[in-house]
Write a protein that holds these residues in place. Structure first.
Motif, mmCIF file in Angstrom:
data_model
loop_
_atom_site.group_PDB
_atom_site.id
_atom_site.type_symbol
_atom_site.label_atom_id
_atom_site.label_comp_id
_atom_site.label_asym_id
_atom_site.label_seq_id
_atom_site.Cartn_x
_atom_site.Cartn_y
_atom_site.Cartn_z
ATOM 1 N N THR A 64 0.838 -1.199 0.000
ATOM 2 C CA THR A 64 0.000 0.000 0.000
ATOM 3 C C THR A 64 0.874 1.251 0.000
ATOM 4 O O THR A 64 0.572 2.233 -0.688
ATOM 5 N N ALA A 65 1.968 1.191 0.764
ATOM 6 C CA ALA A 65 2.883 2.333 0.792
ATOM 7 C C ALA A 65 3.407 2.605 -0.609
ATOM 8 O O ALA A 65 3.521 3.765 -1.028
ATOM 9 N N LEU A 83 1.843 1.987 -3.326
ATOM 10 C CA LEU A 83 0.746 2.624 -4.054
ATOM 11 C C LEU A 83 0.739 4.127 -3.783
ATOM 12 O O LEU A 83 0.617 4.951 -4.698
ATOM 13 N N VAL A 84 0.902 4.474 -2.493
ATOM 14 C CA VAL A 84 0.944 5.893 -2.137
ATOM 15 C C VAL A 84 2.126 6.568 -2.834
ATOM 16 O O VAL A 84 2.016 7.689 -3.344
#
Lengths: 658, 306
Positions: free
Chosen positions: A520-521, A523-524
């Motif tokens: 997810t990081a 993705l950010v």
């Protein structure tokens, strides 16, 4: 023959040929690269195989020795280090070939052979399965690296640094002998596998731990045992500094990990000690680095800092193991492992680019340089990547491993007892402080060296070095970005190695829980990259319709600005050093300008190493004076020496009879 | 999810300069002036977007990239913070670390951009920024530790909305202390009085403003916009911590949150009107004071037990 053994064989063959063929320069270079590249690639392939399958491979050669069987084994723990070693030795070796090619005076084949010897010894250290073999490899590593450091032995500073390294490393080895002998006495064998089966009572485990901390800590560079690092790294040629700092000091970490794996049960204060060492080395290392004005010395102190970060991960891992919180242990160890790899890559990159810089400008004094990004685009931009990575900033690999260490510390905070919570909180704060200080330090180093204008040397003729030096740096820089943007593979390798430490296989669910947030990081981070792209595009488009001018930097109306008026690295670091002056020995001296028409003035500042000046120098002085007193018995007459032998024999006889 | 992220970012982009406008209006009101209109920050930024650029011959691409990178980083950091009933669109376990390090990335680029000009004034600003932000970051992490211990979470939005109401009841003093120290960090990070005066024009004493002396046109616009966004995001986090409104119905949440933001902007104006900026060498003491507040807060949590 297996990949690993063939890699070792090729490297040994290379070293042997290099010693034989010392005459022809072209030939020795060819042999060096011709054996280094396949050797390292095979070694890396062997390591990757073990890391992917997570199954150890043993290489038995039936070498029965008095101290058990000498054999090599690659488990995920060894494989992780093996991968690190081969990647860094390969890049630094190719770079070193480019670096030394123009050096016409020296006999390079000896240097190349020693480089191979160092590589072989490191590969043996991480795969040895027997304590005696381990110590032999350890000693080979110390000696070969000593000769590598002494490359410029005509310089007094280099000789002193070499001797210091030799003394310090042998002090450590002494502790290791004691430690392994005690372990062998408890378990009845010198084989690591046999030792691991024995059970060690807690007090003995504590004592062994202390010996390990000193013996391996000297190599790793824990404060206050770090004193050899800031001398040895600047003294060595840059590709040697890269491998010294990138992987050689990690052998201390490996040794500690192996010791933990063998002994398993430790009293709680051992984990506390590791966390404290991590905090002190981390914050102390970066503070000392901030006070340095020579690029390689600055980088050497940053190695101390990063060893501190690794030790924080290791300490959390051990603590998790002690209080049976496997999850925290796993993340802590994984963070330590990944940071070992990451630090090898970005610190290797930084040392190589520092070497390229020094080769081009003939100086490493930060405050004399400036404006080099335009003259040395490859070196400069790769140094920037290394700097961003070492500060742990997102988009680069340092962030991933520091994130894991943070995560482990927070995990400890959620699940440990009160003292664990308190210490983990302290460690988180120290890690945050380390991050901030490291960013300040590398903003200072990068800004002063590569940006602005040159302060006191002429850089108009400075040019980029050969492709052979740029390509290895670019590869290391590429790895920094790759892990920063696609962390899953390396994190999963690190978790595999961490699972070896906790001696229990890791379920894919657990692995998912650890890796998913990182994805997810990422993705950010891709959103971040997208935003940067959009903002740049908007600006670019707008700029087409708007006037763009070139002008001088605004000097507040002053008509005659010179490049010497720029802020120096020393003045950049001053506010921070001033804040921490109570823990550092920070001195500013010089005659400041006085009165209305001042004479010429000068100010200089320096940070001295407290461990060296206030502990080791007096201690060494004491030992020296003591041995001077003992000199009376060494009179030089053979008769006297015979008498000593007689007395000794008599003493033995008496002892035997009583 | 993509739409929610976009919505989140749009809210920040559209509303953040307004906060500065309210603060400016408050300051003017307190000294008995009408002051600039509420939308003045928009006009300022808009004016810069219409201007051309002047680049120093000393600079490299870093000087031009830094405003973009730093604005993008603070903009992206906004997606971890809930705005009233607008929940954080992309939370993950451990996002507080990325949140803090995005600011680190922004800061690193601004510092090296300042050094890129080769001006000693900008060097001074960069050096001070590096020093103060080190201390501020430590305090920020200490506050995060307190919140993490109370919520048993590492997700920023969970930490500030999860069970913060019950935490207030059980650990009121701890959260209050964390809030006070966070407020001081907020002032320092956003270059507000008493740490730095955004209106000053004496290069020797400035911190943030002196770092951007050479920027102009779009670059300066990005920088000003970026600092407005930073104030907005960090301010929103502050409101989330101090006002436990998360149990209310969504409409009320929105009203309370935005009311809180306005009160914060007015509060900033009041603080700035009644204080002078500190001398440079006293700023570390202020931040160490904030550190002590947070440390006492942490001790309260540890002693009362979690």
């Amino acid at each position: 023959m297996s990949l690993f053994l063939s890699s070792l064989f090729i490297l040994c063959l290379g070293a042997f040929l290099l010693v034989l063929l010392t005459r022809s320069r072209a030939m020795s270079g060819l042999i060096f690269l011709g054996t280094l590249i396949p050797g390292c690639l095979l070694g890396a392939a062997a390591a990757l195989g073990v890391l992917i399958h997570r199954a150890p491979i043993d290489h038995r050669l039936n070498l029965r020795m008095p101290a058990g069987e000498f054999y090599l084994g690659v488990d995920p723990l060894s494989a992780f280090f093996l991968l690190t070693i081969t990647i860094l030795f390969l890049s630094a070796g190719v770079y070193g070939y480019g670096y030394l090619k123009s050096d016409k005076e020296r006999n390079l084949s000896v240097h190349y052979a020693l480089y191979h010897a160092a590589l072989i010894s490191l590969m043996l250290v991480v795969t040895a399965k027997n304590a005696v073999l381990f110590l032999v490899a350890w000693e080979l590593m110390a000696l070969s690296s000593y000769f590598l450091i002494m490359f410029h032995d005509e310089k007094k500073a280099v000789r002193e640094a070499g001797y210091l390294y030799l003394i310090v490393t042998h002090t450590g080895t002494f502790c290791l002998w004691v430690m392994f002998l005690l372990m062998a006495r408890q378990s009845g064998s010198m084989d690591f596998d046999q030792m691991a089966l024995a059970s060690f009572p807690l007090p003995l485990a504590g004592a062994l731990f202390i010996l390990g901390i000193i013996g391996f800590g000297v190599k790793a560079g824990f404060i206050p045992l770090h004193i050899w690092l800031p001398h040895a790294h600047p003294a060595a040629p840059s590709h040697i500094s890269a491998v010294l700092s990138g992987v050689m000091i990690k052998m201390g970490v490996y040794g500690l990990m192996r010791t933990i794996l063998i002994i398993k049960d430790f009293p709680e204060w051992c984990a506390v000690t590791l966390l404290l060492i991590g905090m002190i080395s981390g914050v102390g290392g970066v503070l000392y680095a901030l006070g340095q004005h020579e690029i390689k010395k600055l980088l050497a102190y940053h190695s101390v800092e990063n060893i501190g970060i690794i030790t924080l991960g290791l300490g959390t891992g051990l603590w998790g193991q002690i209080c049976h919180n496997e999850f925290a242990a796993l993340i802590g160890y994984a963070g330590a492992f990944l940071h070992v790899f990451n630090h090898a890559v970005f610190k290797g990159l930084l040392f190589l680019s520092a070497g390229s810089l020094i080769r081009s400008t003939r100086t490493g004094e930060i405050d004399r340089l400036g404006g080099l990004l335009k003259r040395l685009p490859w070196t400069g931009h790769l140094f920037l990547i290394g700097a961003l990575a070492i500060c742990g900033l997102p988009l680069f690999n340092g962030f991933v491993s520091e994130w894991l260490v943070y995560r482990a510390l927070f995990e400890g905070m959620f699940h440990f007892e009160l003292n664990g919570i308190a210490l983990s909180s302290l460690a988180v704060i120290s890690l945050a402080l380390i991050g901030g200080l490291a960013a300040a330090c590398f903003a200072k180093a990068f800004g002063a060296i590569f940006l602005g204008n040159s302060r006191s040397i002429d850089i108009t003729h400075v040019t980029e070095n050969s492709v052979l030096m740029c390509v290895p740096m670019a590869v290391l820089g590429g790895i920094c970005v790759w892990i920063g943007l696609f962390p899953a593979v390396m994190v999963s390798f690190a978790l595999g190695a961490a699972a070896t430490m906790t001696s229990s296989p890791i379920s894919s669910a657990t692995e998912g829980v650890i890796i998913a947030p990182l994805l997810t990081a990422v993705l950010v981070l891709s959103i971040l990259i997208g935003t940067i792209a959009i903002l740049t595009l908007l600006k670019r488009t707008a700029m087409k319709f708007l006037p763009v001018e070139k002008a001088q930097t605004w000097g507040c109306g002053y008509a005659m600005p010179t490049s010497r008026m720029q802020y120096t690295a020393a003045s950049f670091a001053q506010p921070l050093l001033q804040i921490f002056r109570n823990v550092l020995d920070y001195r500013v001296k010089g005659n400041r300008p006085k009165e209305y028409f001042p004479e010429e003035g000068e100010v200089s500042s320096r940070v001295t190493d407290a461990a060296e000046d206030f502990f080791f120098r007096p201690a060494f002085g004491f030992i020296k004076s003591l041995s001077a007193k003992l000199k009376v018995i060494q009179c030089g007459y053979t008769q006297w020496y015979l008498l000593y032998i007689l007395i000794f024999l008599l003493m033995l006889l008496v002892w035997k009879m009583v | 999810m993509g739409i929610r992220i976009l919505l989140h970012i749009m809210v920040v982009v559209i509303l953040s300069p307004l906060l500065l406008g309210i603060t400016g209006k408050t300051k003017a009101f307190l000294v008995g002036r009408w002051g600039p209109p509420l939308l003045q920050p928009y006009y300022d930024i808009g004016k810069l977007f219409r201007k051309g650029n002047v680049y120093s011959t000393t600079t490299t691409w870093i000087f031009q990239a830094a405003p973009v990178v730093s604005m993008a980083a603070v903009l992206v950091s906004a997606i971890f913070v809930p705005f009233g009933s607008l929940k954080a669109p992309l939370p993950f376990f451990g996002d507080i670390i990325l949140f803090a390090y995005l600011y680190g990335l922004a800061r690193f680029f601004m510092i090296i951009a300042a050094l890129d000009t080769g001006s000693s004034f900008e060097g001074m600003g960069a050096s001070r920024e590096a020093a103060f932000s080190c201390l501020a970051e430590v305090v920020l992490f200490l506050d995060f530790i307190i919140l993490a211990l109370l919520s048993k979470s590492l997700v920023l939005s969970e930490m500030v909305e999860g069970n913060i109401l019950s935490s207030w009841q059980l650990f009121g003093p701890a959260i209050l202390l964390a809030g006070v120290s966070y407020f001081l960090v907020l002032l320092a990070e956003n270059a507000r009085i008493p740490v730095d005066d955004p209106a000053t024009h004496l290069e020797l004493t400035m911190v943030h403003e002196v770092m951007v002396l050479d920027h102009s046109g779009w670059d300066l616009a990005y920088i000003l916009y970026g600092s407005a966004i930073k104030l907005f995001v960090l301010g929103a986090l502050f409101v989330n911590i101090l006002v436990p409104f998360h149990g209310l119905p969504p409409v009320m949440q929105t009203i309370v949150f935005w009311a809180g933001m306005i009160v914060l902007a007015v509060g900033l104006g009041i603080v700035e009107s009644c204080m002078a900026r500190l001398r440079l060498n006293q700023v570390p003491q202020l931040l160490i004071g904030a550190f002590v507040f947070a440390l006492v807060g942490l001790l309260v949590v540890l002693i009362k037990g979690v």
